[in-house]
Scaffold this motif. Structure first.
Motif, PDB file in Angstrom:
ATOM      1  N   HIS A   1       0.842  -1.192   0.000  1.00 27.65           N
ATOM      2  CA  HIS A   1       0.000   0.000   0.000  1.00 27.65           C
ATOM      3  C   HIS A   1       0.879   1.244   0.000  1.00 27.65           C
ATOM      4  O   HIS A   1       1.999   1.226   0.526  1.00 27.65           O
ATOM      5  CB  HIS A   1      -0.909   0.027   1.234  1.00 27.65           C
ATOM      6  CG  HIS A   1      -1.713  -1.225   1.417  1.00 27.65           C
ATOM      7  ND1 HIS A   1      -2.903  -1.446   0.766  1.00 27.65           N
ATOM      8  CD2 HIS A   1      -1.481  -2.336   2.163  1.00 27.65           C
ATOM      9  CE1 HIS A   1      -3.383  -2.628   1.121  1.00 27.65           C
ATOM     10  NE2 HIS A   1      -2.534  -3.190   1.969  1.00 27.65           N
ATOM     11  N   SER A   2       0.368   2.318  -0.535  1.00 27.87           N
ATOM     12  CA  SER A   2       1.090   3.585  -0.511  1.00 27.87           C
ATOM     13  C   SER A   2       1.361   4.002   0.924  1.00 27.87           C
ATOM     14  O   SER A   2       0.515   3.813   1.812  1.00 27.87           O
ATOM     15  CB  SER A   2       0.294   4.676  -1.235  1.00 27.87           C
ATOM     16  OG  SER A   2       0.146   4.355  -2.604  1.00 27.87           O
ATOM     17  N   PHE A   3       2.522   4.601   1.160  1.00 29.68           N
ATOM     18  CA  PHE A   3       2.919   4.993   2.498  1.00 29.68           C
ATOM     19  C   PHE A   3       1.984   6.057   3.065  1.00 29.68           C
ATOM     20  O   PHE A   3       1.652   7.030   2.386  1.00 29.68           O
ATOM     21  CB  PHE A   3       4.349   5.538   2.485  1.00 29.68           C
ATOM     22  CG  PHE A   3       4.831   6.020   3.824  1.00 29.68           C
ATOM     23  CD1 PHE A   3       5.327   5.124   4.752  1.00 29.68           C
ATOM     24  CD2 PHE A   3       4.755   7.360   4.166  1.00 29.68           C
ATOM     25  CE1 PHE A   3       5.754   5.550   6.006  1.00 29.68           C
ATOM     26  CE2 PHE A   3       5.184   7.809   5.404  1.00 29.68           C
ATOM     27  CZ  PHE A   3       5.687   6.902   6.319  1.00 29.68           C
TER      28      PHE A   3
ATOM     29  N   ALA B   1      -2.903   3.863   5.500  1.00 33.81           N
ATOM     30  CA  ALA B   1      -2.491   2.500   5.156  1.00 33.81           C
ATOM     31  C   ALA B   1      -2.080   1.723   6.398  1.00 33.81           C
ATOM     32  O   ALA B   1      -2.426   0.548   6.559  1.00 33.81           O
ATOM     33  CB  ALA B   1      -1.337   2.546   4.157  1.00 33.81           C
TER      34      ALA B   1
ATOM     35  N   GLU C   1       8.036   1.033  -6.293  1.00 28.07           N
ATOM     36  CA  GLU C   1       7.891   2.183  -5.400  1.00 28.07           C
ATOM     37  C   GLU C   1       9.137   2.388  -4.540  1.00 28.07           C
ATOM     38  O   GLU C   1       9.844   1.447  -4.187  1.00 28.07           O
ATOM     39  CB  GLU C   1       6.676   1.995  -4.493  1.00 28.07           C
ATOM     40  CG  GLU C   1       5.345   1.993  -5.218  1.00 28.07           C
ATOM     41  CD  GLU C   1       4.977   0.614  -5.767  1.00 28.07           C
ATOM     42  OE1 GLU C   1       5.840  -0.299  -5.702  1.00 28.07           O
ATOM     43  OE2 GLU C   1       3.855   0.458  -6.259  1.00 28.07           O
TER      44      GLU C   1
ATOM     45  N   PHE D   1       6.940   2.083   0.894  1.00 26.69           N
ATOM     46  CA  PHE D   1       5.538   1.694   0.949  1.00 26.69           C
ATOM     47  C   PHE D   1       5.274   0.908   2.229  1.00 26.69           C
ATOM     48  O   PHE D   1       6.195   0.509   2.955  1.00 26.69           O
ATOM     49  CB  PHE D   1       5.146   0.853  -0.266  1.00 26.69           C
ATOM     50  CG  PHE D   1       6.141  -0.222  -0.646  1.00 26.69           C
ATOM     51  CD1 PHE D   1       6.112  -1.474  -0.041  1.00 26.69           C
ATOM     52  CD2 PHE D   1       7.107   0.012  -1.618  1.00 26.69           C
ATOM     53  CE1 PHE D   1       7.017  -2.458  -0.382  1.00 26.69           C
ATOM     54  CE2 PHE D   1       8.030  -0.965  -1.967  1.00 26.69           C
ATOM     55  CZ  PHE D   1       7.974  -2.217  -1.357  1.00 26.69           C
TER      56      PHE D   1
END
Length: 407
Positions: free
Chosen positions: A10-12, A16, A349, A352
């Motif tokens: 998941h995006s930081f 999340a 990425e 994350f």
């Protein structure tokens, strides 16, 4: 497998991290696998800012001296002192030298400016007044507790000692901070007659603090009482630590690291009463599994502060580890592909959040290899600990750049 692993990523951000948890914990701990990297500290800062703005967190506790941290808290809440002064004297272990720690304190002061106390963010150190080479004198903690009881109007006949007798027993501070004592127990004052007497006095002072609480509630503020409790447990912890400094048994070093983490845990229990608190320290101080290290060539194992707190608080404690790919300026290069770090390093990425439970499922029962490090200052993730964490932050490349908080 790659698709499954991507499903665990998941995006930081705070949303999340919180999405991995069944409920908002009173203590949310973020670990780091190495100290002194502004890039990691910058991510910590950003996560704390989001936790404050989106999730109602109001305290950050870092791996720094709990007594010195009071100066930082006074600065961020009331503007007492100057930024330069509190960075120099309020943060221990050399952490003040890192730009992201200065950014954190500056942002907290700016955030609090003009806000009511109930909406202010707070700072705390939760480590004892300890360094790797030794421990502080118990003078500050003991005398502060004694002074508090006197100022609060507790009957002096009930006090177990006078300030003068306390000062005499403490003696010169340099006998407590003797650098050679870490390697040579005979150089420690920790099991002297004076130290034994001080341990009894500390116990009596803490007991008197508890016994007088109905009176103290009417004569002192909640903040003063909270600090008095901090002085009491710090004095007791320091005297216990010094006692084990003087020990000559094979368990000496393991007991020293265990006493330190017990002091950390006691401070976290107290901070949890404020709740919710964001905690930041090395993974080894926050994980649920037994921690280990080598000291003087000997393997040591002990239960971390996180393990102790988790055993008591259950789901009210959450631990998110940090793992990383490279620290090239420390000769930590691209991780082997069969390690957890190597598997995550293949993703695009830069950083994350990882759902560790989904990651374990995606690995299909295959345990990745345990990465080794060419640099002593970095502790790779133990793949056996994946299931014991509530999540993970992965940072692909640590470049040593500072992360700033928006003011």
């Amino acid at each position: 497998m790659a698709t499954d692993i991507k499903d665990a990523v998941h995006s930081f951000g705070a949303s999340a991290v919180m999405g991995l948890l069944p409920a908002r914990p009173r203590l949310l701990a973020l670990g780091e696998p190495t100290h002194g990297e502004d890039a990691l500290l910058g991510l910590r800062n950003e996560l704390f800012r989001q936790l404050v703005e989106q999730e109602g967190y109001r305290t950050i506790a870092i791996e720094s001296d709990c007594l010195r941290g009071l100066m930082v808290d006074d600065y961020v809440t009331a503007g007492t002192g100057t930024l330069d002064d509190v960075m120099e004297h309020g943060i221990s272990h050399g952490w003040a030298a890192f730009a992201a720690n200065r950014d954190l304190v500056r942002w907290m002061r700016a955030h609090n400016d003009g806000r009511p106390a109930s909406d202010q963010v707070r700072f705390a150190g939760f480590d004892g007044p300890l360094e790797i080479a030794g421990a502080a004198s118990p003078r500050q903690a003991l005398t502060a507790l004694h002074d508090y009881l006197v100022r609060a109007g507790v009957d002096t006949d009930l006090l177990p000692c006078t300030a003068q007798s306390l000062d005499r027993l403490l003696g010169a501070d340099d006998r407590w901070t003797e650098p050679a004592a870490m390697r040579d127990p005979s150089r420690s004052v920790g099991r002297s007659a004076d130290a034994a007497r001080l341990r009894l006095l500390a116990d009596d002072l803490v007991a008197l603090l508890d016994e007088q609480m109905p009176h103290l509630i009417t004569t002192t503020s909640g903040e003063d009482r909270e600090r008095a409790r901090l002085y009491g447990r710090t004095a007791a912890g320091l005297l216990r630590y010094h006692s084990w400094m003087a020990d000559t048994s094979p368990g000496r070093l393991a007991r020293l690291v265990g006493v330190r983490d017990r002091m950390m845990a006691d401070n976290l229990f107290a901070l949890a009463e404020r709740g919710p608190v964001f905690v930041h320290a090395h993974n080894a101080h926050l994980q649920r599994e037994k921690s280990s290290m080598r000291m003087d060539g000997k393997p040591l194992e002990w239960w971390s502060a996180g393990a102790l707190v988790s055993a008591e608080l259950g789901d009210a404690y959450a631990f998110v580890a940090t793992a990383l790919g490279t620290i090239r300026h420390q000769e930590v290069d691209v991780p082997p592909p069969d390690t957890v770090e190597g598997i995550l390093y293949t993703l695009a990425e830069d950083h994350f959040v990882v759902d560790t439970h989904r990651l374990v499922t995606a690995l299909g029962g295959v345990r990745p290899a345990h990465r080794t490090s060419p640099w002593f200052g970095y502790a790779p993730l133990d793949p056996a600990h994946l299931a014991g964490s509530d999540g993970m932050v992965f940072v692909k490349d640590v470049e040593g750049t500072a992360g700033n908080l928006a003011s």
